[in-house]
Scaffold this motif. Sequence first.
Motif, PDB file in Angstrom:
ATOM      1  N   GLU A  50     -28.406 -46.668  45.316  1.00 44.80           N
ATOM      2  CA  GLU A  50     -29.620 -46.943  46.099  1.00 44.80           C
ATOM      3  C   GLU A  50     -30.522 -45.709  46.125  1.00 44.80           C
ATOM      4  OE1 GLU A  50     -30.731 -49.786  47.403  1.00 44.80           O
ATOM      5  OE2 GLU A  50     -28.990 -50.783  46.516  1.00 44.80           O
ATOM      6  N   THR A  51     -29.918 -44.528  46.237  1.00 43.96           N
ATOM      7  CA  THR A  51     -30.711 -43.294  46.237  1.00 43.96           C
ATOM      8  C   THR A  51     -31.389 -43.113  44.890  1.00 43.96           C
ATOM      9  OG1 THR A  51     -29.111 -42.306  47.755  1.00 43.96           O
ATOM     10  CG2 THR A  51     -30.611 -40.813  46.650  1.00 43.96           C
ATOM     11  N   ILE A  52     -30.678 -43.332  43.804  1.00 45.92           N
ATOM     12  CA  ILE A  52     -31.267 -43.198  42.462  1.00 45.92           C
ATOM     13  C   ILE A  52     -32.375 -44.222  42.265  1.00 45.92           C
ATOM     14  CG2 ILE A  52     -30.771 -43.473  40.001  1.00 45.92           C
ATOM     15  CD1 ILE A  52     -28.014 -42.260  40.539  1.00 45.92           C
ATOM     16  N   LYS A  53     -32.150 -45.457  42.689  1.00 45.67           N
ATOM     17  CA  LYS A  53     -33.198 -46.502  42.582  1.00 45.67           C
ATOM     18  C   LYS A  53     -34.414 -46.113  43.405  1.00 45.67           C
ATOM     19  CE  LYS A  53     -31.986 -50.689  43.488  1.00 45.67           C
ATOM     20  NZ  LYS A  53     -31.373 -51.992  43.768  1.00 45.67           N
ATOM     21  N   GLY A  54     -34.177 -45.527  44.589  1.00 43.97           N
ATOM     22  CA  GLY A  54     -35.302 -45.124  45.438  1.00 43.97           C
ATOM     23  C   GLY A  54     -36.089 -43.992  44.823  1.00 43.97           C
ATOM     24  N   LEU A  55     -35.466 -43.078  44.109  1.00 45.07           N
ATOM     25  CA  LEU A  55     -36.160 -41.969  43.478  1.00 45.07           C
ATOM     26  C   LEU A  55     -37.021 -42.461  42.311  1.00 45.07           C
ATOM     27  CD1 LEU A  55     -33.420 -39.172  43.378  1.00 45.07           C
ATOM     28  CD2 LEU A  55     -35.461 -39.241  44.805  1.00 45.07           C
ATOM     29  N   PHE A  56     -36.543 -43.424  41.572  1.00 48.81           N
ATOM     30  CA  PHE A  56     -37.315 -43.942  40.438  1.00 48.81           C
ATOM     31  C   PHE A  56     -38.458 -44.848  40.861  1.00 48.81           C
ATOM     32  CE2 PHE A  56     -33.408 -42.987  37.837  1.00 48.81           C
ATOM     33  CZ  PHE A  56     -34.010 -41.976  37.089  1.00 48.81           C
TER      34      PHE A  56
END
Length: 163
Positions: free
Chosen positions: A155-161
């Motif tokens: 979720e953190t990686i998706k939020g950064l992208f």
Amino acid sequence: MEQDFFDRLKSELTAYGESVGKVGELRLIGIVSRVLGLFLLIFTVVLCALALFTFGAVAAIDAMSRCMPVWAASLIIGSTYVVLIVVALVFRRQLFIHPFIKLLSKQITTQEELALQTMEAEHKAEIQRVKMQCHVENATRELDFYANFLARIWETIKGLFRK
């Protein structure tokens, strides 16, 4: 780590299986020993009763032969045995089957040593079961932790992208 967990689980499952097998073995020994013991007891009592009846019949024939012919005394004793056989056949359930069932059900409580060993084996099996249950719960908890951790990272990686 996974291999260690599976090895530990395998060894605990093996120990649990052995404990349950020991409990079953002790229970089987108790049941078989009760049945064989009762059979031997009944067999011995029947043989002693036959010996007593034979001795009584010979004594009765000898006593009656003083006032009547031996063949008549033997005929009286023989007819008494025929009556006893008929009574035994007519009342076979009440005389043989029901008392044997009652004796067997009363004998459910095993001998003290066998009962103690059975309790000990049951306790050991219960301890093994609780240990396995705890390990499975711990493994499930760890799996949930790692799954949640990976989901948060994702979720953190998706939020950064998305930004």
